[in-house]
Motif scaffolding. Structure first.
Motif, PDB file in Angstrom:
ATOM      1  N   ALA A  86       0.871  -1.180   0.000  1.00 13.46           N
ATOM      2  CA  ALA A  86       0.000   0.000   0.000  1.00 13.46           C
ATOM      3  C   ALA A  86       0.907   1.230   0.000  1.00 13.46           C
ATOM      4  CB  ALA A  86      -0.905   0.008   1.228  1.00 13.46           C
ATOM      5  N   VAL A  87       0.681   2.133  -0.935  1.00 16.17           N
ATOM      6  CA  VAL A  87       1.514   3.328  -1.064  1.00 16.17           C
ATOM      7  C   VAL A  87       0.654   4.567  -0.843  1.00 16.17           C
ATOM      8  CG1 VAL A  87       3.200   2.274  -2.602  1.00 16.17           C
ATOM      9  CG2 VAL A  87       1.182   3.362  -3.582  1.00 16.17           C
ATOM     10  N   THR A  88       1.258   5.600  -0.290  1.00 14.02           N
ATOM     11  CA  THR A  88       0.533   6.840  -0.038  1.00 14.02           C
ATOM     12  C   THR A  88       1.259   8.024  -0.657  1.00 14.02           C
ATOM     13  OG1 THR A  88       1.669   7.415   2.029  1.00 14.02           O
ATOM     14  CG2 THR A  88      -0.212   5.901   2.195  1.00 14.02           C
ATOM     15  N   SER A  89       0.516   9.097  -0.858  1.00 16.01           N
ATOM     16  CA  SER A  89       1.059  10.385  -1.330  1.00 16.01           C
ATOM     17  C   SER A  89       1.886  10.223  -2.595  1.00 16.01           C
ATOM     18  CB  SER A  89       1.892  11.048  -0.224  1.00 16.01           C
ATOM     19  OG  SER A  89       1.102  11.325   0.905  1.00 16.01           O
ATOM     20  N   MET A  90       1.323   9.524  -3.572  1.00 14.55           N
ATOM     21  CA  MET A  90       1.964   9.338  -4.868  1.00 14.55           C
ATOM     22  C   MET A  90       1.386  10.315  -5.877  1.00 14.55           C
ATOM     23  SD  MET A  90       4.017   6.727  -4.251  1.00 14.55           S
ATOM     24  CE  MET A  90       4.483   5.969  -5.804  1.00 14.55           C
ATOM     25  N   SER A  91       2.220  10.745  -6.801  1.00 11.40           N
ATOM     26  CA  SER A  91       1.788  11.607  -7.890  1.00 11.40           C
ATOM     27  C   SER A  91       1.467  10.747  -9.108  1.00 11.40           C
ATOM     28  CB  SER A  91       2.885  12.613  -8.239  1.00 11.40           C
ATOM     29  OG  SER A  91       2.519  13.408  -9.353  1.00 11.40           O
ATOM     30  N   VAL A  92       0.341  11.014  -9.761  1.00 15.25           N
ATOM     31  CA  VAL A  92      -0.099  10.206 -10.898  1.00 15.25           C
ATOM     32  C   VAL A  92       0.445  10.801 -12.196  1.00 15.25           C
ATOM     33  CG1 VAL A  92      -2.077   9.232 -12.119  1.00 15.25           C
ATOM     34  CG2 VAL A  92      -2.216   9.634  -9.652  1.00 15.25           C
ATOM     35  N   SER A  93       0.982   9.938 -13.046  1.00  7.11           N
ATOM     36  CA  SER A  93       1.469  10.381 -14.347  1.00  7.11           C
ATOM     37  C   SER A  93       1.233   9.265 -15.357  1.00  7.11           C
ATOM     38  CB  SER A  93       2.962  10.743 -14.281  1.00  7.11           C
ATOM     39  OG  SER A  93       3.739   9.603 -13.957  1.00  7.11           O
TER      40      SER A  93
END
Length: 333
Positions: free
Chosen positions: A146-153
């Motif tokens: 589970a990952v948090t605070s990721m930027s989508v690209s």
């Protein structure tokens, strides 16, 4: 399960709050200001946020059954919509399919992890150099992250989640909030290994960028032979053992010493970067083999190759042990 909200403080008071607030502790907070949510790099989707200053009071709460992790998880369709609105940071969960380090053309080391969500959709996670430690080599296919605070690209037509300085990673989470997701992810059918998913093409196919064989293909394989190693371009680079920045050579009498612009007493970390020409039955092409791929070909780490066989005063002199890759190896790239 409750909800989450973002709280921000002035950076000039960071030392004060670092001493006041302990990670994974619980507090009753008073004396804050409630305002609208940030529209740029917000860590959680909420209509409001808290501003805390020196007037804020933090009263510890003990024996509270409050989880130490919070995930506002989104679906694959939601992150696709966020490609054009990357200002909102994203939390996601999936099952690991592949996990490895990658070296860029500039010598920076990234962590690339491909995951599959509980609907079978694939997403690539990219951890930039300063955050790549969050996922180690011990994380293997089948693990849940589970990952948090990721930027989508978007990268090569595929959805990508990129790390930010706020990103966290939890491997095999076991909190109630993720239990249902984990159960569905573990029930997914096992997929083919990454190598069997790659389509085999020729070097001629690769040169014809509009070829239907490679359109929309993220990974593919070419069976070829290394026919030339370009010695004039060098065959390794050197990173700092403390900060992973580039090291610079300094000649101290007869011994070559590597120095870092930021740190003292560093140990040079040698890594492969071998410029080659590869050839198959359809033609030739230039190819660069970075650390992981060259180590697999030679079955020896770059550090050992340099220490045992190399002329450390001149990285453009390729040792015979490395030149053997040209005569002995058929490569699959």
């Amino acid at each position: 399960m409750g909800d989450g909200i973002e709280a921000t403080a002035d950076v000039k008071h960071i030392e004060y709050f670092d001493n006041l607030i302990k990670l994974n502790s619980c507090y009753k907070v008073t004396g804050y200001i409630c305002t609208g949510a940030r529209t740029y790099m917000a860590t959680i989707e909420h209509v409001a946020s808290l501003v805390i200053g020196l007037k804020a009071v933090f009263e510890p709460i003990t024996n509270a059954d409050i989880p130490t992790d919070y995930f506002s998880l989104v679906t694959y369709e939601q992150i696709k919509r966020r490609i054009k609105d990357w200002r909102l940071l994203t939390n996601y969960i999936g099952r690991v399919e592949t996990n490895c380090e990658r070296t860029t053309g500039k010598g920076k080391i990234l962590r690339k992890t491909r995951i599959r969500d509980d609907m079978g959709k694939e997403v690539e996670i990219t951890l930039w150099p300063e955050m790549r430690h969050l996922i180690g080599d011990e994380v293997v296919a089948g693990d849940i992250i589970a990952v948090t605070s990721m930027s989508v690209s978007e990268h090569n037509g595929n959805v990508q989640l990129e790390s930010t300085y706020l990103t966290t990673v939890t491997v095999n989470p076991d909190m109630p909030q993720t239990a249902e997701h984990v159960s569905r992810l573990k029930a997914l059918p096992t997929t083919q290994s990454a190598s069997t998913q790659h389509q085999t093409i020729t070097l001629l196919d690769l040169k014809l960028h509009n070829n239907q064989k490679i359109q929309g293909t993220r990974n593919f394989m070419c069976d070829a032979k290394i026919t030339k190693i370009h010695e004039d371009r060098g065959w390794y680079y050197v990173l700092c053992s403390k900060c992973s920045s580039k090291l610079y050579p300094e000649h101290d009498t007869d011994t070559l010493v590597f120095v870092c612009k930021d740190d003292d007493d560093v140990i040079p970390n040698f890594r492969y970067c071998v410029n080659t020409t590869i050839t198959d039955e359809t033609g030739s092409a230039d190819a660069v083999f970075f650390n992981e791929s060259m180590q697999e070909l030679l079955n020896i780490e770059c550090q050992e190759m340099v220490m045992k066989y190399a002329d450390t005063t001149n990285p453009k002199v390729v040792p015979n042990e490395l030149m053997s890759a040209k005569t002995n190896q058929d490569v699959c790239i």
